[in-house]
Design a protein around this motif. Sequence first.
Motif, PDB file in Angstrom:
ATOM      1  N   ALA A 179     -13.735  12.880  -9.861  1.00 49.47           N
ATOM      2  CA  ALA A 179     -12.920  11.698  -9.575  1.00 49.47           C
ATOM      3  C   ALA A 179     -11.424  11.944  -9.692  1.00 49.47           C
ATOM      4  N   ARG A 180     -11.017  13.083 -10.215  1.00 47.54           N
ATOM      5  CA  ARG A 180      -9.573  13.355 -10.300  1.00 47.54           C
ATOM      6  C   ARG A 180      -8.904  13.317  -8.938  1.00 47.54           C
ATOM      7  N   THR A 181      -9.656  13.588  -7.875  1.00 45.53           N
ATOM      8  CA  THR A 181      -9.073  13.640  -6.528  1.00 45.53           C
ATOM      9  C   THR A 181      -9.464  12.421  -5.689  1.00 45.53           C
ATOM     10  N   LEU A 182      -9.894  11.347  -6.343  1.00 44.45           N
ATOM     11  CA  LEU A 182     -10.393  10.189  -5.598  1.00 44.45           C
ATOM     12  C   LEU A 182      -9.415   9.626  -4.562  1.00 44.45           C
ATOM     13  N   PRO A 183      -8.152   9.400  -4.889  1.00 49.30           N
ATOM     14  CA  PRO A 183      -7.275   8.840  -3.839  1.00 49.30           C
ATOM     15  C   PRO A 183      -7.254   9.687  -2.575  1.00 49.30           C
ATOM     16  N   ALA A 184      -7.183  11.001  -2.729  1.00 52.70           N
ATOM     17  CA  ALA A 184      -7.185  11.870  -1.554  1.00 52.70           C
ATOM     18  C   ALA A 184      -8.507  11.786  -0.801  1.00 52.70           C
ATOM     19  N   LEU A 185      -9.605  11.598  -1.529  1.00 55.87           N
ATOM     20  CA  LEU A 185     -10.912  11.504  -0.881  1.00 55.87           C
ATOM     21  C   LEU A 185     -11.040  10.229  -0.065  1.00 55.87           C
ATOM     22  N   LEU A 186     -10.467   9.131  -0.530  1.00 49.89           N
ATOM     23  CA  LEU A 186     -10.477   7.905   0.262  1.00 49.89           C
ATOM     24  C   LEU A 186      -9.653   8.075   1.535  1.00 49.89           C
ATOM     25  N   ALA A 188      -9.199  10.903   3.074  1.00 51.85           N
ATOM     26  CA  ALA A 188      -9.980  11.791   3.940  1.00 51.85           C
ATOM     27  C   ALA A 188     -11.117  11.049   4.629  1.00 51.85           C
ATOM     28  N   ALA A 189     -11.581   9.944   4.016  1.00 55.88           N
ATOM     29  CA  ALA A 189     -12.640   9.130   4.616  1.00 55.88           C
ATOM     30  C   ALA A 189     -12.090   8.170   5.663  1.00 55.88           C
ATOM     31  N   GLY A 190     -10.777   8.222   5.929  1.00 58.44           N
ATOM     32  CA  GLY A 190     -10.177   7.422   6.987  1.00 58.44           C
ATOM     33  C   GLY A 190      -9.551   6.124   6.540  1.00 58.44           C
ATOM     34  N   LEU A 191      -9.480   5.878   5.220  1.00 56.90           N
ATOM     35  CA  LEU A 191      -8.884   4.635   4.738  1.00 56.90           C
ATOM     36  C   LEU A 191      -7.364   4.763   4.642  1.00 56.90           C
ATOM     37  N   ILE A 192      -6.684   3.632   4.680  1.00 54.27           N
ATOM     38  CA  ILE A 192      -5.231   3.606   4.626  1.00 54.27           C
ATOM     39  C   ILE A 192      -4.788   2.786   3.419  1.00 54.27           C
ATOM     40  N   ASP A 193      -3.477   2.770   3.186  1.00 58.28           N
ATOM     41  CA  ASP A 193      -2.899   2.040   2.052  1.00 58.28           C
ATOM     42  C   ASP A 193      -3.582   2.440   0.751  1.00 58.28           C
ATOM     43  N   VAL A 194      -3.867   3.715   0.600  1.00 64.02           N
ATOM     44  CA  VAL A 194      -4.607   4.202  -0.573  1.00 64.02           C
ATOM     45  C   VAL A 194      -3.684   4.301  -1.776  1.00 64.02           C
ATOM     46  N   HIS A 195      -4.151   3.796  -2.897  1.00 62.92           N
ATOM     47  CA  HIS A 195      -3.418   3.912  -4.155  1.00 62.92           C
ATOM     48  C   HIS A 195      -4.427   3.862  -5.291  1.00 62.92           C
ATOM     49  N   GLY A 196      -3.963   4.074  -6.506  1.00 62.15           N
ATOM     50  CA  GLY A 196      -4.895   4.075  -7.621  1.00 62.15           C
ATOM     51  C   GLY A 196      -4.214   4.272  -8.951  1.00 62.15           C
ATOM     52  N   ASP A 197      -5.029   4.370  -9.988  1.00 62.20           N
ATOM     53  CA  ASP A 197      -4.515   4.598 -11.332  1.00 62.20           C
ATOM     54  C   ASP A 197      -5.597   5.237 -12.185  1.00 62.20           C
ATOM     55  N   THR A 198      -5.214   5.615 -13.405  1.00 57.32           N
ATOM     56  CA  THR A 198      -6.141   6.195 -14.366  1.00 57.32           C
ATOM     57  C   THR A 198      -5.953   5.492 -15.698  1.00 57.32           C
ATOM     58  N   ARG A 199      -7.054   5.088 -16.303  1.00 55.35           N
ATOM     59  CA  ARG A 199      -7.000   4.400 -17.591  1.00 55.35           C
ATOM     60  C   ARG A 199      -8.052   4.978 -18.520  1.00 55.35           C
ATOM     61  N   THR A 200      -7.812   4.834 -19.815  1.00 55.55           N
ATOM     62  CA  THR A 200      -8.778   5.281 -20.808  1.00 55.55           C
ATOM     63  C   THR A 200      -9.230   4.098 -21.657  1.00 55.55           C
ATOM     64  N   SER A 201     -10.440   4.207 -22.176  1.00 58.77           N
ATOM     65  CA  SER A 201     -10.969   3.249 -23.144  1.00 58.77           C
ATOM     66  C   SER A 201     -11.239   4.008 -24.432  1.00 58.77           C
ATOM     67  N   ARG A 202     -10.728   3.513 -25.537  1.00 56.91           N
ATOM     68  CA  ARG A 202     -10.865   4.233 -26.800  1.00 56.91           C
ATOM     69  C   ARG A 202     -12.243   4.024 -27.415  1.00 56.91           C
ATOM     70  N   VAL A 203     -12.714   5.084 -28.079  1.00 54.34           N
ATOM     71  CA  VAL A 203     -13.927   4.968 -28.867  1.00 54.34           C
ATOM     72  C   VAL A 203     -13.547   4.460 -30.257  1.00 54.34           C
ATOM     73  N   GLY A 204     -14.508   4.419 -31.149  1.00 56.36           N
ATOM     74  CA  GLY A 204     -14.309   3.805 -32.461  1.00 56.36           C
ATOM     75  C   GLY A 204     -15.130   2.529 -32.523  1.00 56.36           C
ATOM     76  N   ARG A 205     -14.662   1.548 -33.237  1.00 56.53           N
ATOM     77  CA  ARG A 205     -15.386   0.277 -33.309  1.00 56.53           C
ATOM     78  C   ARG A 205     -15.035  -0.556 -32.083  1.00 56.53           C
ATOM     79  N   THR A 206     -15.489  -0.076 -30.942  1.00 61.19           N
ATOM     80  CA  THR A 206     -15.174  -0.658 -29.635  1.00 61.19           C
ATOM     81  C   THR A 206     -16.422  -0.589 -28.770  1.00 61.19           C
TER      82      THR A 206
END
Length: 272
Positions: A179-186, A188-206
């Motif tokens: 998934a690190r290359t997901l924006p480029a893959l979209l 390559a699949a012919g989609l336009i206006d491609v954008h994205g982000d990366t987020r993390t969710s912490r472990v622990g009491r969560t």
Amino acid sequence: MSDAEQYGDQLFSHAHPAETARLEALAQALDPGTFHRLERLPLREDSRCLEVGSGLGTVGEWLVRRLPAGHVVAADRDPVHLRTRGVPGLEVRRFDVTADEAPEGSFDLIHARWVLSHLPARQNVLERMARWLAPGGWMVVEDLVMFPLETSPEPLYRKVSLAMCDVVERRIGTDCRWARTLPALLSAAGLIDVHGDTRTSRVGRTPMGRFWRLSAEQLGVDLQQDFGITPEELDAFSDRVTAADFTAPGLATVTAIGRRAGRRERPHAAPL
């Protein structure tokens, strides 16, 4: 299709007594970010939506509330855990995205979360889904990546977590780096206006901490047999990964959003 083990056949089987709790924890961890991203899309109230790999159905149910005049298909290879049956505007569909087809141009939104990385033919599936979009329709793909685990300074957490990623790769072909290359893959699949982000969710009491502990418990036999992780290490890991004072990042989620060129001119009949 291949006879190789797939997600849910044995590993993370819906028949496992803790699988519902594991999926609940994952939904609690990821739903807020997913809803935020979908809320920002310029969707019409009568949009036709496909939720791929819908799990418990939390995203599909949210889409029904968000788009009261629309039609939402909650699709899953084994929809046994879907709790949204009978919700007006939501259709539960047994659907294997690796084999089943939808009509071209039949959806205004397609969303898949933590699904494609588990599929050997993930790129082919992505390209087929792009064809299912109507002109002007949006695709939102969210998928997991493992880099926060690779850089963790906590030796036991890093050791067990990376071994967990190796187990799912060996057993069902999951690629925790794809998934690190997901924006480029979209794109390559012919989609336009491609954008994205990366987020993390912490472990622990969560919720993510509970999800990761429950995942490790299901993978315990593989972790011991294939990686030499001892029962004592697994117990220590389970305690640590859900401890209130442990705030390490878990798997990250890469999101890519793209649009099919063109514009939807008028409403269509509900798909499928």
